[in-house]
Design a protein around this motif. Structure first.
Motif, mmCIF file in Angstrom:
data_model
loop_
_atom_site.group_PDB
_atom_site.id
_atom_site.type_symbol
_atom_site.label_atom_id
_atom_site.label_comp_id
_atom_site.label_asym_id
_atom_site.label_seq_id
_atom_site.Cartn_x
_atom_site.Cartn_y
_atom_site.Cartn_z
ATOM 1 N N LEU A 51 0.847 -1.192 0.000
ATOM 2 C CA LEU A 51 0.000 0.000 0.000
ATOM 3 C C LEU A 51 0.885 1.244 0.000
ATOM 4 O O LEU A 51 1.970 1.247 0.587
ATOM 5 C CB LEU A 51 -0.897 0.018 1.240
ATOM 6 C CG LEU A 51 -2.019 -1.018 1.314
ATOM 7 C CD1 LEU A 51 -2.779 -0.851 2.626
ATOM 8 C CD2 LEU A 51 -2.966 -0.887 0.131
ATOM 9 N N PRO A 52 0.441 2.316 -0.648
ATOM 10 C CA PRO A 52 1.236 3.557 -0.643
ATOM 11 C C PRO A 52 1.485 4.051 0.779
ATOM 12 O O PRO A 52 0.619 3.916 1.655
ATOM 13 C CB PRO A 52 0.352 4.546 -1.424
ATOM 14 C CG PRO A 52 -0.519 3.688 -2.278
ATOM 15 C CD PRO A 52 -0.765 2.434 -1.495
ATOM 16 N N ARG A 53 2.641 4.616 0.995
ATOM 17 C CA ARG A 53 3.015 5.056 2.350
ATOM 18 C C ARG A 53 2.038 6.096 2.896
ATOM 19 O O ARG A 53 1.739 6.107 4.093
ATOM 20 C CB ARG A 53 4.439 5.627 2.331
ATOM 21 C CG ARG A 53 5.511 4.561 2.161
ATOM 22 C CD ARG A 53 6.911 5.160 2.169
ATOM 23 N NE ARG A 53 7.940 4.128 2.114
ATOM 24 C CZ ARG A 53 8.368 3.559 1.000
ATOM 25 N NH1 ARG A 53 7.848 3.929 -0.178
ATOM 26 N NH2 ARG A 53 9.305 2.634 1.031
ATOM 27 N N ARG A 54 1.564 6.996 2.033
ATOM 28 C CA ARG A 54 0.644 8.031 2.520
ATOM 29 C C ARG A 54 -0.647 7.410 3.041
ATOM 30 O O ARG A 54 -1.236 7.906 4.006
ATOM 31 C CB ARG A 54 0.356 9.048 1.412
ATOM 32 C CG ARG A 54 -0.396 8.495 0.215
ATOM 33 C CD ARG A 54 -0.625 9.570 -0.840
ATOM 34 N NE ARG A 54 -1.386 9.050 -1.974
ATOM 35 C CZ ARG A 54 -0.872 8.390 -2.989
ATOM 36 N NH1 ARG A 54 0.448 8.151 -3.004
ATOM 37 N NH2 ARG A 54 -1.641 7.950 -3.976
ATOM 38 N N GLN A 55 -1.111 6.321 2.410
ATOM 39 C CA GLN A 55 -2.312 5.638 2.899
ATOM 40 C C GLN A 55 -2.058 4.992 4.250
ATOM 41 O O GLN A 55 -2.903 5.038 5.148
ATOM 42 C CB GLN A 55 -2.768 4.582 1.890
ATOM 43 C CG GLN A 55 -3.529 5.132 0.694
ATOM 44 C CD GLN A 55 -4.124 4.030 -0.166
ATOM 45 O OE1 GLN A 55 -3.679 2.886 -0.116
ATOM 46 N NE2 GLN A 55 -5.126 4.372 -0.957
ATOM 47 N N VAL A 56 -0.902 4.368 4.389
ATOM 48 C CA VAL A 56 -0.546 3.724 5.652
ATOM 49 C C VAL A 56 -0.471 4.761 6.775
ATOM 50 O O VAL A 56 -0.992 4.549 7.878
ATOM 51 C CB VAL A 56 0.794 2.978 5.517
ATOM 52 C CG1 VAL A 56 1.251 2.435 6.872
ATOM 53 C CG2 VAL A 56 0.677 1.840 4.513
ATOM 54 N N LEU A 57 0.164 5.901 6.509
ATOM 55 C CA LEU A 57 0.264 6.961 7.512
ATOM 56 C C LEU A 57 -1.116 7.467 7.919
ATOM 57 O O LEU A 57 -1.383 7.691 9.108
ATOM 58 C CB LEU A 57 1.114 8.119 6.979
ATOM 59 C CG LEU A 57 2.610 7.846 6.814
ATOM 60 C CD1 LEU A 57 3.286 9.009 6.095
ATOM 61 C CD2 LEU A 57 3.269 7.623 8.173
ATOM 62 N N ALA A 58 -2.003 7.645 6.936
ATOM 63 C CA ALA A 58 -3.350 8.139 7.227
ATOM 64 C C ALA A 58 -4.126 7.144 8.084
ATOM 65 O O ALA A 58 -4.768 7.514 9.075
ATOM 66 C CB ALA A 58 -4.103 8.421 5.926
ATOM 67 N N VAL A 59 -4.066 5.862 7.718
ATOM 68 C CA VAL A 59 -4.786 4.834 8.478
ATOM 69 C C VAL A 59 -4.255 4.759 9.909
ATOM 70 O O VAL A 59 -5.033 4.711 10.881
ATOM 71 C CB VAL A 59 -4.665 3.462 7.790
ATOM 72 C CG1 VAL A 59 -5.160 2.342 8.710
ATOM 73 C CG2 VAL A 59 -5.451 3.448 6.488
ATOM 74 N N THR A 60 -2.947 4.767 10.067
ATOM 75 C CA THR A 60 -2.366 4.642 11.406
ATOM 76 C C THR A 60 -2.692 5.852 12.266
ATOM 77 O O THR A 60 -2.985 5.719 13.462
ATOM 78 C CB THR A 60 -0.837 4.471 11.330
ATOM 79 O OG1 THR A 60 -0.499 3.588 10.277
ATOM 80 C CG2 THR A 60 -0.292 3.924 12.632
ATOM 81 N N PHE A 61 -2.672 7.048 11.679
ATOM 82 C CA PHE A 61 -3.016 8.248 12.437
ATOM 83 C C PHE A 61 -4.448 8.167 12.952
ATOM 84 O O PHE A 61 -4.724 8.460 14.123
ATOM 85 C CB PHE A 61 -2.842 9.487 11.556
ATOM 86 C CG PHE A 61 -3.456 10.730 12.144
ATOM 87 C CD1 PHE A 61 -2.918 11.319 13.281
ATOM 88 C CD2 PHE A 61 -4.588 11.305 11.576
ATOM 89 C CE1 PHE A 61 -3.493 12.450 13.854
ATOM 90 C CE2 PHE A 61 -5.164 12.439 12.121
ATOM 91 C CZ PHE A 61 -4.617 13.002 13.263
ATOM 92 N N VAL A 62 -5.361 7.763 12.086
ATOM 93 C CA VAL A 62 -6.769 7.632 12.483
ATOM 94 C C VAL A 62 -6.909 6.609 13.611
ATOM 95 O O VAL A 62 -7.572 6.856 14.627
ATOM 96 C CB VAL A 62 -7.642 7.234 11.271
ATOM 97 C CG1 VAL A 62 -9.043 6.838 11.717
ATOM 98 C CG2 VAL A 62 -7.723 8.386 10.278
ATOM 99 N N CYS A 63 -6.281 5.454 13.440
ATOM 100 C CA CYS A 63 -6.395 4.391 14.446
ATOM 101 C C CYS A 63 -5.801 4.830 15.786
ATOM 102 O O CYS A 63 -6.364 4.530 16.853
ATOM 103 C CB CYS A 63 -5.696 3.125 13.956
ATOM 104 S SG CYS A 63 -6.525 2.346 12.548
ATOM 105 N N TYR A 64 -4.680 5.533 15.758
ATOM 106 C CA TYR A 64 -4.037 5.967 17.006
ATOM 107 C C TYR A 64 -4.907 6.971 17.747
ATOM 108 O O TYR A 64 -5.091 6.869 18.963
ATOM 109 C CB TYR A 64 -2.671 6.567 16.686
ATOM 110 C CG TYR A 64 -1.873 6.970 17.911
ATOM 111 C CD1 TYR A 64 -1.773 6.124 19.012
ATOM 112 C CD2 TYR A 64 -1.193 8.185 17.954
ATOM 113 C CE1 TYR A 64 -1.031 6.486 20.126
ATOM 114 C CE2 TYR A 64 -0.444 8.549 19.063
ATOM 115 C CZ TYR A 64 -0.369 7.699 20.148
ATOM 116 O OH TYR A 64 0.366 8.066 21.252
ATOM 117 N N ALA A 65 -5.472 7.940 17.016
ATOM 118 C CA ALA A 65 -6.313 8.947 17.654
ATOM 119 C C ALA A 65 -7.554 8.305 18.278
ATOM 120 O O ALA A 65 -7.944 8.638 19.407
ATOM 121 C CB ALA A 65 -6.712 10.013 16.636
#
Length: 322
Positions: free
Chosen positions: A84-98
């Protein structure tokens, strides 16, 4: 001897629940006692008196922490072998962490990861590997930092606590040994899959494990830096870090989402002799607003964007000719 061990295993779940309830009731009593002694007008006045530079610095440290945590799943990208593109991974992880911070690990850490990653085409096995590595990254770094802080004597428990400073230093050494054992297993173990209480964990390479420690420790250090900034450096950074580490594990044990009340109780219990209770509570309320609530608001908007994107992708795929 075998009968005794079997009896202990049979009664352990009940004893554990009893201990957790006792711990929860103790925290509730401490929180009630704390609330009665706080001058809320002074707390609000302290919050209103923060300088813009202080708030901007705290915001910058909080943003850096969330960005660093979002990189946990970039390690998982390599570990689970997906593209998966890195930007997608960063977005998903940020949402999950918050969402994890505010609503608990089962919702934010696990359920939301499965929903978002599965919609992006990852298998259940890949998602499980990503989550397990993220969880390990956070808590292996915790073992390392807590071990260093406790063993160094930076945290001084109150005299009435059951655990004294000497015991805390011994605990720190044990935690350091556990962190070191993890690195040794990653470096030298021929058996690359460990099974702990029915859960399997694939050992990463030593290089990946060292990246875990660096990212995880950096995240904990930045979290403490946000609180230290809002306390206007009235307390030593090592004391703030150590108190945050104790408060975090207390929040996990009580299963209270966001550790609501637990964080404040532990900080006041350990640091009230170094800084006023009103100033402490004001800093912690500011910390919750900056580190928990503001990211949750942003993450909610990002989540809606991810859902809309997934819906468009499904509609596009459904419209393709067979």
């Amino acid at each position: 001897m075998k009968d005794l061990a079997a009896r202990l295993r049979r009664h352990w779940p009940f004893a554990r629940r009893l201990l957790l309830w006792a711990f929860f009731l103790l925290m509730a009593w401490l929180l009630f006692s704390l609330a009665r002694t706080i001058e809320w007008r002074n707390v609000l006045a302290t919050l209103a008196g923060y300088r813009p530079g202080t708030l901007l610095a705290a915001l910058a440290f909080a943003a850096a922490s969330h960005l660093l945590y979002s990189c946990f799943d970039l390690l998982g990208r390599r570990y689970a072998r997906h593209h998966l593109p890195r930007r997608q991974v960063l977005a998903v992880t940020f949402v999950c962490y918050a969402f994890n911070l505010n609503l608990g690990a089962w919702i934010g850490g696990l359920a939301l990861r499965y929903r978002l990653y599965s919609r992006l085409g990852l298998s259940s096995l890949q998602i499980t590997r990503i989550y397990s590595l993220s969880l390990t990254t956070n808590w292996i770094a915790y073992l390392l930092l807590a071990g260093l802080v406790f063993a160094s004597g930076s945290v001084r428990p109150p005299a009435h606590w059951a655990i004294g400073q000497g015991s805390l230093q011994v605990l720190g050494l044990v935690l350091l040994l556990l962190a070191g054992l993890y690195l040794l297993l990653c470096a030298f173990s021929r058996r690359r899959v460990l099974t702990v209480r029915g859960h399997s964990l694939g050992l990463p390479s030593l290089r990946l494990a060292l990246c875990q420690l660096a990212l995880g420790a950096g995240n904990w250090l930045l979290m403490a830096l946000v609180i230290h900034t809002l306390l206007l450096q009235q307390v030593g950074y090592g004391s703030v870090l150590g108190t945050l580490l104790i408060a975090s594990i207390a929040g996990v044990l009580t299963h209270i989402p966001a550790g609501l009340g637990v964080l404040e109780t532990v900080f006041v219990a350990l640091l009230h002799q170094q800084v006023g209770r009103d100033s402490l509570l004001a800093a912690l309320l500011g910390y919750r607003a900056i580190y928990y609530l503001l990211p949750l608001l942003i993450a909610s908007l990002v989540y809606l964007g991810l859902e809309a994107r997934a819906k468009r992708m499904r509609q596009k795929e459904a419209g393709k000719p067979a």
